[in-house]
Design a protein around this motif. Sequence first.
Motif, PDB file in Angstrom:
ATOM      1  N   PHE A 150      38.835  32.620  47.704  1.00 44.79           N
ATOM      2  CA  PHE A 150      37.911  32.990  46.631  1.00 44.79           C
ATOM      3  C   PHE A 150      38.335  32.321  45.321  1.00 44.79           C
ATOM      4  N   VAL A 151      37.367  31.866  44.537  1.00 42.38           N
ATOM      5  CA  VAL A 151      37.639  31.479  43.157  1.00 42.38           C
ATOM      6  C   VAL A 151      37.477  32.726  42.302  1.00 42.38           C
ATOM      7  N   CYS A 152      38.510  33.075  41.539  1.00 43.87           N
ATOM      8  CA  CYS A 152      38.429  34.251  40.664  1.00 43.87           C
ATOM      9  C   CYS A 152      38.502  33.784  39.216  1.00 43.87           C
ATOM     10  N   ALA A 153      37.342  33.328  38.712  1.00 41.20           N
ATOM     11  CA  ALA A 153      37.257  32.858  37.325  1.00 41.20           C
ATOM     12  C   ALA A 153      36.717  33.947  36.407  1.00 41.20           C
ATOM     13  N   LEU A 154      35.893  34.836  36.974  1.00 41.97           N
ATOM     14  CA  LEU A 154      35.418  35.969  36.177  1.00 41.97           C
ATOM     15  C   LEU A 154      36.586  36.933  35.984  1.00 41.97           C
ATOM     16  N   PRO A 155      36.714  37.523  34.801  1.00 35.74           N
ATOM     17  CA  PRO A 155      37.879  38.368  34.523  1.00 35.74           C
ATOM     18  C   PRO A 155      37.928  39.612  35.401  1.00 35.74           C
ATOM     19  N   LEU A 156      39.126  39.944  35.863  1.00 39.13           N
ATOM     20  CA  LEU A 156      39.313  41.085  36.762  1.00 39.13           C
ATOM     21  C   LEU A 156      39.030  42.423  36.086  1.00 39.13           C
ATOM     22  N   TYR A 157      38.969  42.452  34.760  1.00 38.38           N
ATOM     23  CA  TYR A 157      38.604  43.716  34.098  1.00 38.38           C
ATOM     24  C   TYR A 157      37.094  43.930  34.153  1.00 38.38           C
ATOM     25  N   HIS A 158      36.360  42.897  34.601  1.00 40.04           N
ATOM     26  CA  HIS A 158      34.912  43.005  34.738  1.00 40.04           C
ATOM     27  C   HIS A 158      34.592  43.499  36.148  1.00 40.04           C
ATOM     28  N   ILE A 159      33.619  44.380  36.275  1.00 42.59           N
ATOM     29  CA  ILE A 159      33.343  45.020  37.558  1.00 42.59           C
ATOM     30  C   ILE A 159      32.958  44.032  38.646  1.00 42.59           C
ATOM     31  N   PHE A 160      32.308  42.942  38.293  1.00 42.26           N
ATOM     32  CA  PHE A 160      31.891  41.936  39.272  1.00 42.26           C
ATOM     33  C   PHE A 160      33.129  41.357  39.982  1.00 42.26           C
ATOM     34  N   ALA A 161      34.100  40.892  39.211  1.00 45.58           N
ATOM     35  CA  ALA A 161      35.307  40.305  39.805  1.00 45.58           C
ATOM     36  C   ALA A 161      36.182  41.372  40.449  1.00 45.58           C
ATOM     37  N   LEU A 162      36.225  42.555  39.851  1.00 43.32           N
ATOM     38  CA  LEU A 162      37.048  43.634  40.399  1.00 43.32           C
ATOM     39  C   LEU A 162      36.656  43.930  41.851  1.00 43.32           C
ATOM     40  N   THR A 163      35.359  44.058  42.106  1.00 43.36           N
ATOM     41  CA  THR A 163      34.893  44.391  43.456  1.00 43.36           C
ATOM     42  C   THR A 163      34.782  43.163  44.352  1.00 43.36           C
ATOM     43  N   VAL A 164      34.069  42.127  43.870  1.00 38.35           N
ATOM     44  CA  VAL A 164      33.754  40.987  44.729  1.00 38.35           C
ATOM     45  C   VAL A 164      34.981  40.108  44.972  1.00 38.35           C
ATOM     46  N   ASN A 165      35.863  39.990  43.981  1.00 35.80           N
ATOM     47  CA  ASN A 165      37.077  39.187  44.169  1.00 35.80           C
ATOM     48  C   ASN A 165      38.247  40.027  44.668  1.00 35.80           C
ATOM     49  N   SER A 166      38.731  40.933  43.811  1.00 36.55           N
ATOM     50  CA  SER A 166      39.965  41.652  44.117  1.00 36.55           C
ATOM     51  C   SER A 166      39.822  42.564  45.334  1.00 36.55           C
ATOM     52  N   LEU A 167      38.857  43.454  45.291  1.00 33.40           N
ATOM     53  CA  LEU A 167      38.716  44.435  46.369  1.00 33.40           C
ATOM     54  C   LEU A 167      38.271  43.785  47.679  1.00 33.40           C
ATOM     55  N   MET A 168      37.238  42.933  47.609  1.00 34.91           N
ATOM     56  CA  MET A 168      36.773  42.248  48.809  1.00 34.91           C
ATOM     57  C   MET A 168      37.846  41.312  49.350  1.00 34.91           C
ATOM     58  N   GLY A 169      38.520  40.611  48.460  1.00 36.45           N
ATOM     59  CA  GLY A 169      39.566  39.679  48.886  1.00 36.45           C
ATOM     60  C   GLY A 169      40.663  40.383  49.656  1.00 36.45           C
ATOM     61  N   ILE A 170      41.129  41.503  49.111  1.00 44.50           N
ATOM     62  CA  ILE A 170      42.202  42.259  49.772  1.00 44.50           C
ATOM     63  C   ILE A 170      41.722  42.854  51.091  1.00 44.50           C
ATOM     64  N   ALA A 171      40.518  43.419  51.095  1.00 42.07           N
ATOM     65  CA  ALA A 171      39.998  44.042  52.312  1.00 42.07           C
ATOM     66  C   ALA A 171      39.864  43.042  53.455  1.00 42.07           C
ATOM     67  N   MET A 172      39.649  41.755  53.110  1.00 43.48           N
ATOM     68  CA  MET A 172      39.448  40.733  54.136  1.00 43.48           C
ATOM     69  C   MET A 172      40.684  39.860  54.345  1.00 43.48           C
TER      70      MET A 172
END
Length: 565
Positions: A266-288
């Motif tokens: 995943f490219v995580c350019a959107l800030p992790l404090y933003h809900i979009f990156a929090l769920t789609v990057n961090s949470l989805m990334g870890i779950a997969m």
Amino acid sequence: MNELHAREGNRQDKVWLASYPPSVAAEIPPLAYTSLVHLFESCCVEYLPRIAFSSMGRAMTYRDLEAESRKVGAWLQAQGLAKGDRVAVMMPNVLQNPVVTYGILRAGLVVVNVNPLYTPRELEHQLKDSGAKAIFVLENFAHTVQQVAAQVGLKHIVVTAMGDMLGVKGHVVNLVVRKVKKLVPAWSIPSATSFKTVLSEGKHQTLKPVDIASDDIAFLQYTGGTTGISKGAALTHANLISNKMQISMWLDAAFENRQRPEILTFVCALPLYHIFALTVNSLMGIAMGGHNILIANPRDIPAFVKELQQHKVHVFPGLNTLFNALMNNPDFGKVDFSSMILALGGGMAVQRPVAERWQAMTGTAITEGYGLSETSPVATANRFDMQEFTGMIGLPLPSTDISIRDEEGNALPLGEVGEICIRGPQVMAGYWQRPDETAKVMTEDGFFRSGDMGYMDDRGYTKIVDRKKDMILVSGFNVYPNEVEEVAAMHPGVLESAAIGVPDRHSGEVVKLFVVKKDPNLTEEDLREHCAANLTGYKRPRLIEFRTELPKSNVGKILRRELRG
């Protein structure tokens, strides 16, 4: 409609189910995890040796992430913080961010995400409103915390430096950040604890298990304040796990006709404090068991493009402004996107000219989705197996209902414009300590009023036409800024644009268009001719103002409210 959907809820009003991918069920199954902590710890065990996050050339495995977050959680518990206490995180996309975030959750505490670029006034409001007892802040922004520390109830202030988790290279990074680039304004907080101290002390402390229920609050995700004072959307563990499951089911369809990579990048350019990156990057990334490439400063486009050249990217969440900025970099065309499966657009409307150019340059369509902080965030998305840009925000995800309603709360027929209302397991528990504000946005039958105007077509696809408050009224006719901006974006001489309504004694309001030029020779007359060819009379800009740049949020969303003044 296939048999699966007929079996699981063939209600006449759920027209979207007929447009679902054949493999996707109408509803999510019962939650597989009791909490985000349960999910996180299970995934760390399953994916132990894989890379979870990387930043500036430094990789962090799931084994590292588990160990370091355990230290943070143990340290917080040792300071006397108890289940449900709020802890603020004020840092960009550096390795410390996920370590701290999951450490807070594992300690049974609530994460309060804070935009690092907040002014002291904005920070003070959020810390007071949330009642945060501790904050983790990157030293670049410690001067802001210093200015409000005496006014808020913080018991602990932990300060970290950019290079703290980069190994030996970190000393060089810190030197450059502090002395060469001078990115750390002077600060003094005598009571502050260094992040390295937290890790060294936490190593010798025990993380005590906490009984966390699925309906306990996990995050206070503050709204951007576009509709008034910033409010904390209380997102539960169940909200976020549900949204993770909904997106996972949707993602499965992307691999029906192509091979799923063993490890998704995943490219995580959107800030992790933003809900979009929090769920789609961090949470989805870890779950997969995926790998997230953290981009600390996405505004440094040349450095961003250079980073992209070093990876085979599969999933690329972004905003219209980010996609646009990347494509205007001369080296972007050299990036190999042959592995990319999904480019996800959200946060603001994706303009068709940007989407078409992106597909031409990368070979991948931008798949637009939609959601808000209050919906964890994804409520609708286009099918991930589609190969073209639709201009719509897609279909409701599994277990999600969309209802288009008028001012009185009545459901409108398909094709009619009204307020988009959302019901599903990802909808927040409410605004933090604001039952009055919660009541304003929740209907009696459990729908969240989004404040966005749109319509649903007969296939179940929704189209946003604009936010209620941004709508321009010209002689009794509704003009939606998104449409004017999309037309402006079609002109090759336009880089960015924003449309607002300004008072007019004849028609009530007229359209004013702010434009940043791509072609320095672009004239007002050129734009007027272009708009006249593409917009009916009352929608055409009466006023055009050229600017060198447009005001944006830290996520890159153009702020029309600042242009309205």
